[in-house]
Scaffold this active site. Structure first.
Site, mmCIF file in Angstrom:
data_model
loop_
_atom_site.group_PDB
_atom_site.id
_atom_site.type_symbol
_atom_site.label_atom_id
_atom_site.label_comp_id
_atom_site.label_asym_id
_atom_site.label_seq_id
_atom_site.Cartn_x
_atom_site.Cartn_y
_atom_site.Cartn_z
ATOM 1 N N CYS A 11 22.295 60.671 55.234
ATOM 2 C CA CYS A 11 22.654 59.241 55.396
ATOM 3 C C CYS A 11 23.358 58.534 54.591
ATOM 4 O O CYS A 11 23.666 59.011 53.307
ATOM 5 C CB CYS A 11 20.926 58.366 55.395
ATOM 6 S SG CYS A 11 20.422 58.384 53.701
ATOM 7 N N SER A 12 24.104 57.755 54.824
ATOM 8 C CA SER A 12 25.524 57.119 54.132
ATOM 9 C C SER A 12 25.140 56.413 52.969
ATOM 10 O O SER A 12 25.870 56.051 52.054
ATOM 11 C CB SER A 12 26.528 56.427 55.215
ATOM 12 O OG SER A 12 26.946 57.397 56.218
ATOM 13 N N THR A 13 23.905 55.610 53.245
ATOM 14 C CA THR A 13 23.553 54.488 52.059
ATOM 15 C C THR A 13 22.236 54.887 51.766
ATOM 16 O O THR A 13 21.439 55.483 52.488
ATOM 17 C CB THR A 13 23.673 53.150 52.626
ATOM 18 O OG1 THR A 13 22.666 52.801 53.576
ATOM 19 C CG2 THR A 13 25.107 52.742 53.177
#
Length: 185
Positions: A11-13
């Site tokens: 997941c990017s964040t």
């Protein structure tokens, strides 16, 4: 030795929810302790420690499982490099329920198309982000990290500094020089 399923999520964040990816792994038969997750790292960043650990954990005959190709890589060269590395090591790659077969021309073509879409999506995200940032700058709003000191605090700190950039013993304010943290307060 029985083949093992190893899951690789991303997941990017740190705020993104991984529930859907973890649920997909469990439905695909990946054990909870065999799921490697990178938090806060984009797919365009190849330096992802948990991905590297997942690749190190798979052995010949095992399968690396990703819910979707864009969770593995966001560029065609990275996706190809990872798939080629796995193939050389005798490891299979599963994209969701679909087993990628690099020796099948249709499978190879589909993989490349999916990788192209993942890269395209990442490019669109970057383009939209740049547009938003440009609009904010055009409106005179400050972009990026906010200053820690107010304008008044910055002027006070500058007045306490000697020309050499060190705190001066004879400050124009007649008070003793202060440290940066005390000025910030």
């Amino acid at each position: 030795m029985t083949p093992t399923l190893i899951g690789c999520a991303r997941c990017s964040t740190h705020q993104q929810d991984l529930t859907a990816q973890h649920q997909a792994f469990l439905e695909l038969g990946v054990a909870e302790d065999r799921i490697y997750t990178d938090h806060g790292l984009t797919g365009t960043n190849r330096a992802r420690p948990r991905l590297d650990q997942a690749i190190a954990a798979v052995r010949r005959g095992d399968t690396l499982v990703v819910p979707k190709l864009d969770r593995l890589a966001r560029s065609v060269p990275d996706a190809r490099a990872i798939a080629d590395l796995l193939r050389e090591r005798g490891v299979k790659l599963a994209l969701g329920r679909t087993l990628y077969d690099p020796d099948d021309p249709m499978g190879k073509k589909l993989f490349n198309i999916l990788a192209t879409f993942a890269e395209f999506e990442a490019d669109l995200i970057r383009m939209r982000t740049r547009e938003v940032m440009a609009n904010i700058r055009d409106k005179g709003k400050l972009c990026g990290k906010q200053p820690k000191l107010s304008d008044q605090q910055q002027r006070g700190y500058a007045a306490c500094m000697s020309p050499a950039g060190t705190p001066s013993a004879t400050s124009p304010n007649s008070s003793p020089p202060q440290s940066r943290p005390s000025i910030a307060h």
